[in-house]
Motif scaffolding. Structure first.
Motif, PDB file in Angstrom:
ATOM      1  N   ALA A 157       0.840  -1.201   0.000  1.00 26.78           N
ATOM      2  CA  ALA A 157       0.000   0.000   0.000  1.00 26.78           C
ATOM      3  C   ALA A 157       0.870   1.244   0.000  1.00 26.78           C
ATOM      4  CB  ALA A 157      -0.906  -0.004   1.236  1.00 26.78           C
ATOM      5  N   GLY A 158       0.515   2.196  -0.847  1.00 35.01           N
ATOM      6  CA  GLY A 158       1.330   3.405  -0.954  1.00 35.01           C
ATOM      7  C   GLY A 158       0.490   4.660  -1.021  1.00 35.01           C
ATOM      8  N   SER A 159       1.037   5.676  -1.671  1.00 33.14           N
ATOM      9  CA  SER A 159       0.388   6.986  -1.659  1.00 33.14           C
ATOM     10  C   SER A 159      -0.602   7.173  -2.817  1.00 33.14           C
ATOM     11  CB  SER A 159       1.452   8.082  -1.718  1.00 33.14           C
ATOM     12  OG  SER A 159       2.225   7.873  -2.896  1.00 33.14           O
ATOM     13  N   ARG A 160      -0.788   6.137  -3.631  1.00 32.74           N
ATOM     14  CA  ARG A 160      -1.725   6.277  -4.752  1.00 32.74           C
ATOM     15  C   ARG A 160      -3.137   6.515  -4.225  1.00 32.74           C
ATOM     16  NH1 ARG A 160      -5.375   3.958  -7.922  1.00 32.74           N
ATOM     17  NH2 ARG A 160      -5.243   4.243 -10.177  1.00 32.74           N
ATOM     18  N   GLN A 161      -3.825   7.507  -4.818  1.00 32.53           N
ATOM     19  CA  GLN A 161      -5.205   7.798  -4.420  1.00 32.53           C
ATOM     20  C   GLN A 161      -6.156   6.986  -5.294  1.00 32.53           C
ATOM     21  OE1 GLN A 161      -4.612  12.112  -5.038  1.00 32.53           O
ATOM     22  NE2 GLN A 161      -5.495  12.364  -2.994  1.00 32.53           N
ATOM     23  N   VAL A 162      -7.171   6.407  -4.671  1.00 27.95           N
ATOM     24  CA  VAL A 162      -8.111   5.602  -5.455  1.00 27.95           C
ATOM     25  C   VAL A 162      -9.033   6.529  -6.242  1.00 27.95           C
ATOM     26  CG1 VAL A 162      -7.974   3.648  -3.880  1.00 27.95           C
ATOM     27  CG2 VAL A 162      -9.773   5.352  -3.541  1.00 27.95           C
ATOM     28  N   ARG A 163      -9.361   6.092  -7.461  1.00 24.23           N
ATOM     29  CA  ARG A 163     -10.247   6.918  -8.288  1.00 24.23           C
ATOM     30  C   ARG A 163     -11.255   6.041  -9.026  1.00 24.23           C
ATOM     31  NH1 ARG A 163      -4.833   7.824 -10.327  1.00 24.23           N
ATOM     32  NH2 ARG A 163      -4.455   6.598 -12.193  1.00 24.23           N
ATOM     33  N   LYS A 164     -12.224   6.703  -9.645  1.00 26.59           N
ATOM     34  CA  LYS A 164     -13.299   5.970 -10.322  1.00 26.59           C
ATOM     35  C   LYS A 164     -12.723   5.127 -11.451  1.00 26.59           C
ATOM     36  CE  LYS A 164     -17.250   8.570  -8.909  1.00 26.59           C
ATOM     37  NZ  LYS A 164     -17.562   9.999  -8.812  1.00 26.59           N
ATOM     38  N   GLY A 165     -13.237   3.904 -11.563  1.00 25.68           N
ATOM     39  CA  GLY A 165     -12.733   2.992 -12.588  1.00 25.68           C
ATOM     40  C   GLY A 165     -11.593   2.111 -12.093  1.00 25.68           C
ATOM     41  N   ASP A 166     -11.229   2.258 -10.802  1.00 27.49           N
ATOM     42  CA  ASP A 166     -10.186   1.414 -10.200  1.00 27.49           C
ATOM     43  C   ASP A 166     -10.759   0.096  -9.695  1.00 27.49           C
ATOM     44  OD1 ASP A 166      -8.070   3.158 -10.427  1.00 27.49           O
ATOM     45  OD2 ASP A 166      -8.072   3.783  -8.305  1.00 27.49           O
ATOM     46  N   PHE A 167      -9.918  -0.926  -9.777  1.00 26.24           N
ATOM     47  CA  PHE A 167     -10.120  -2.069  -8.906  1.00 26.24           C
ATOM     48  C   PHE A 167      -9.286  -1.821  -7.655  1.00 26.24           C
ATOM     49  CE2 PHE A 167     -11.340  -5.627 -12.077  1.00 26.24           C
ATOM     50  CZ  PHE A 167     -12.639  -5.666 -11.584  1.00 26.24           C
ATOM     51  N   ILE A 168      -9.811  -2.209  -6.507  1.00 23.36           N
ATOM     52  CA  ILE A 168      -9.065  -2.118  -5.241  1.00 23.36           C
ATOM     53  C   ILE A 168      -9.049  -3.521  -4.642  1.00 23.36           C
ATOM     54  CG2 ILE A 168      -8.956  -1.079  -2.931  1.00 23.36           C
ATOM     55  CD1 ILE A 168     -10.819   1.184  -4.115  1.00 23.36           C
ATOM     56  N   THR A 169      -7.860  -4.069  -4.453  1.00 22.40           N
ATOM     57  CA  THR A 169      -7.742  -5.407  -3.864  1.00 22.40           C
ATOM     58  C   THR A 169      -7.245  -5.281  -2.433  1.00 22.40           C
ATOM     59  OG1 THR A 169      -7.345  -6.501  -5.983  1.00 22.40           O
ATOM     60  CG2 THR A 169      -6.548  -7.631  -4.006  1.00 22.40           C
ATOM     61  N   MET A 170      -7.976  -5.931  -1.526  1.00 24.21           N
ATOM     62  CA  MET A 170      -7.596  -5.961  -0.114  1.00 24.21           C
ATOM     63  C   MET A 170      -7.387  -7.414   0.302  1.00 24.21           C
ATOM     64  SD  MET A 170     -10.376  -3.173   1.289  1.00 24.21           S
ATOM     65  CE  MET A 170     -11.624  -3.583   0.054  1.00 24.21           C
ATOM     66  N   ASP A 171      -6.197  -7.712   0.832  1.00 23.72           N
ATOM     67  CA  ASP A 171      -5.849  -9.063   1.279  1.00 23.72           C
ATOM     68  C   ASP A 171      -5.430  -8.921   2.727  1.00 23.72           C
ATOM     69  OD1 ASP A 171      -4.850 -11.610   1.706  1.00 23.72           O
ATOM     70  OD2 ASP A 171      -3.559 -11.641  -0.058  1.00 23.72           O
ATOM     71  N   PHE A 172      -6.155  -9.569   3.639  1.00 23.27           N
ATOM     72  CA  PHE A 172      -5.953  -9.269   5.065  1.00 23.27           C
ATOM     73  C   PHE A 172      -6.481 -10.407   5.935  1.00 23.27           C
ATOM     74  CE2 PHE A 172     -10.464  -7.992   5.839  1.00 23.27           C
ATOM     75  CZ  PHE A 172     -10.880  -7.883   4.523  1.00 23.27           C
ATOM     76  N   GLY A 173      -6.128 -10.337   7.207  1.00 24.15           N
ATOM     77  CA  GLY A 173      -6.610 -11.354   8.136  1.00 24.15           C
ATOM     78  C   GLY A 173      -6.315 -10.970   9.571  1.00 24.15           C
ATOM     79  N   ALA A 174      -6.991 -11.674  10.487  1.00 25.58           N
ATOM     80  CA  ALA A 174      -6.866 -11.421  11.925  1.00 25.58           C
ATOM     81  C   ALA A 174      -6.309 -12.661  12.609  1.00 25.58           C
ATOM     82  CB  ALA A 174      -8.244 -11.086  12.506  1.00 25.58           C
ATOM     83  N   VAL A 175      -5.638 -12.438  13.738  1.00 24.86           N
ATOM     84  CA  VAL A 175      -5.183 -13.562  14.569  1.00 24.86           C
ATOM     85  C   VAL A 175      -6.013 -13.574  15.847  1.00 24.86           C
ATOM     86  CG1 VAL A 175      -3.224 -14.596  15.789  1.00 24.86           C
ATOM     87  CG2 VAL A 175      -2.825 -13.284  13.689  1.00 24.86           C
ATOM     88  N   VAL A 176      -6.595 -14.717  16.169  1.00 29.05           N
ATOM     89  CA  VAL A 176      -7.333 -14.885  17.420  1.00 29.05           C
ATOM     90  C   VAL A 176      -6.785 -16.127  18.117  1.00 29.05           C
ATOM     91  CG1 VAL A 176      -9.573 -15.438  18.464  1.00 29.05           C
ATOM     92  CG2 VAL A 176      -9.445 -13.718  16.646  1.00 29.05           C
ATOM     93  N   ASP A 177      -6.311 -15.955  19.357  1.00 26.53           N
ATOM     94  CA  ASP A 177      -5.740 -17.094  20.104  1.00 26.53           C
ATOM     95  C   ASP A 177      -4.715 -17.864  19.272  1.00 26.53           C
ATOM     96  OD1 ASP A 177      -7.026 -16.648  22.469  1.00 26.53           O
ATOM     97  OD2 ASP A 177      -8.685 -18.029  22.071  1.00 26.53           O
ATOM     98  N   PHE A 178      -3.878 -17.138  18.574  1.00 26.67           N
ATOM     99  CA  PHE A 178      -2.768 -17.675  17.772  1.00 26.67           C
ATOM    100  C   PHE A 178      -3.191 -18.246  16.419  1.00 26.67           C
ATOM    101  CE2 PHE A 178      -1.551 -18.027  22.249  1.00 26.67           C
ATOM    102  CZ  PHE A 178      -0.465 -17.174  22.254  1.00 26.67           C
ATOM    103  N   TYR A 179      -4.484 -18.280  16.126  1.00 25.66           N
ATOM    104  CA  TYR A 179      -4.950 -18.827  14.840  1.00 25.66           C
ATOM    105  C   TYR A 179      -5.303 -17.696  13.874  1.00 25.66           C
ATOM    106  CZ  TYR A 179      -4.400 -23.366  16.672  1.00 25.66           C
ATOM    107  OH  TYR A 179      -3.807 -24.489  17.168  1.00 25.66           O
ATOM    108  N   HIS A 180      -4.921 -17.898  12.613  1.00 25.27           N
ATOM    109  CA  HIS A 180      -5.020 -16.851  11.608  1.00 25.27           C
ATOM    110  C   HIS A 180      -6.263 -17.005  10.727  1.00 25.27           C
ATOM    111  CE1 HIS A 180      -0.817 -16.872  12.747  1.00 25.27           C
ATOM    112  NE2 HIS A 180      -0.600 -15.764  12.074  1.00 25.27           N
ATOM    113  N   SER A 181      -6.690 -15.878  10.161  1.00 27.24           N
ATOM    114  CA  SER A 181      -7.634 -15.928   9.043  1.00 27.24           C
ATOM    115  C   SER A 181      -6.956 -15.248   7.860  1.00 27.24           C
ATOM    116  CB  SER A 181      -8.945 -15.222   9.387  1.00 27.24           C
ATOM    117  OG  SER A 181      -8.706 -13.844   9.616  1.00 27.24           O
ATOM    118  N   ASP A 182      -7.516 -15.453   6.689  1.00 24.87           N
ATOM    119  CA  ASP A 182      -6.912 -14.914   5.462  1.00 24.87           C
ATOM    120  C   ASP A 182      -8.019 -14.766   4.432  1.00 24.87           C
ATOM    121  OD1 ASP A 182      -5.147 -14.127   3.505  1.00 24.87           O
ATOM    122  OD2 ASP A 182      -4.111 -16.048   3.348  1.00 24.87           O
TER     123      ASP A 182
END
Ligand SMILES: [Mn+2]
Length: 356
Positions: free
Chosen positions: A201-226
């Motif tokens: 992720a950087g300083s690029r500003q999102v604009r109309k006609g963009d695809f935005i991809t988000m890949d993320f996850g949380a850790v709960v009690d040492f176990y991950h999501s993705d």
């Protein structure tokens, strides 16, 4: 049976103990967060040594090993332990030992035969691979936060925000809604940057006609999501729609093929075939999916060259993508668990093309 008991019951004949120092494996066996500690599993029982910074918390929380205060150096602690317990052969985690540490072991540890074959690492990975009902619940809890986060992000993202601003909001949401940590550094990539599967992720500003991809996850009690979702801002061109729907069709084909007993390579192929038939084969360069647990990437993988079979207790991602350099990319990722009689999708966020 608790996890340390299980390890002890499976210790190879030719070793008297397993010495576990890696954080991931300590997390798995003890569910105890510490930067320092040594778990030793012998045929008599499990022992956990840690220093004064962690000893009180360790004694309060660890049930599956006898907790002992480490007062000497790591090597002296092992020497005394091995002598007291009559240990003749000790197995170490080859995958987590540096060459420098190996040299120290050889110099400092006396009267014991070492096993650095990697057999212990592989045994532990095998134990970790088959998730119990309790572990699946933790992954579900982590994924529930992740799903909620996605729906929050859909209402948060506005034209002109930078990728970094979107990433910060996403991380803040996860951490303020029950995540102990982030599964990995959150990926937010937009426009031409979305063609980089693991872009930063950087300083690029999102604009109309963009695809935005988000890949993320949380850790709960040492176990991950993705999880990964790609959304469009304002509108999507015909080409963007075609690519998106091809990835979606591939992802659904992959999930459908992920049945108990399927070859992991066949699951990969089911998804890859859809992308190849649509003419985008050269734009899908990575494997279809990976196991998830106390580490974000573990066994097995849905990959063309995998020789594994999809087994009961496996939690694996299904995440095909198409990335067209200098234009845009799309990835859709869910996590599925093999329960034997069915494969359950742990991800509940919508997958139809969302135009914000
Ligand atoms: Mn993934």
């Amino acid at each position: 049976m608790n996890k340390t008991r299980k390890l002890i019951s499976l210790l190879p004949e030719n070793t008297d103990c397993a010495v576990i120092t890696s954080e991931d494996n300590r997390n798995f066996f003890l569910s105890f967060a510490a930067s320092n500690g040594t778990l030793i599993a012998t045929k008599k029982g499990a022992f956990f040594y840690t220093d004064s910074r962690y000893i009180t918390a360790a004694k309060q929380s660890i049930k599956d090993a006898e907790v002992r205060l480490q007062t000497k150096s790591f090597y002296d602690t092992l020497n005394v332990f091995f002598e007291e317990e009559g240990i003749k052969t000790a197995s170490f985690e080859a995958k987590h030992t540096t060459i420098e540490e190996y040299a120290f072991f050889k110099k400092e540890i006396k009267g014991v035969e070492f096993d650095f074959s990697g057999d212990i690492d592989n045994l532990i990975l095998k134990i970790r691979r088959k998730k119990s009902a309790d572990e699946i619940e933790k992954i579900k809890a982590a994924q529930a936060i992740t799903d909620d986060c996605f729906s929050h992000m859909c209402s948060f993202i506005k034209e002109g925000m930078t990728e970094k601003e979107i990433q910060l909001e996403l991380d803040f949401y996860l951490l303020s809604h029950g995540a102990d940590a982030l599964s990995f550094e959150t990926i937010v990539v937009s426009g031409e940057n979305s063609a980089k599967p693991h872009g930063v992720a950087g300083s690029r500003q999102v604009r109309k006609g963009d695809f935005i991809t988000m890949d993320f996850g949380a850790v709960v009690d040492f176990y991950h999501s993705d999880m990964t979702r790609t959304v469009a801002l304002g509108f999507a061109s015909e080409k963007m729609k075609k690519v998106y729907n091809t990835v979606l069709e591939a992802q659904e084909a992959g999930i459908e093929a992920a049945v108990d007993g399927a070859r992991c390579s066949a699951v990969d192929k089911a998804a890859r075939d859809v992308i190849e038939k649509a003419g985008f084969g050269k734009y899908f360069g990575h494997a279809l999916g990976h196991g998830v647990g106390v580490e974000i990437h573990e066994n097995p993988c849905f990959a063309p060259k995998s020789e594994e079979v999809f087994e009961q207790g496996d939690v694996v991602t299904v995440e095909p993508g198409i990335y067209i350099p200098d234009q845009f990319g799309v990835r859709i990722e869910d996590m599925v668990v093999n329960l034997g009689d069915e494969t359950l999708n742990l991800t509940h966020s919508p997958k139809n093309l969302i135009v914000l």
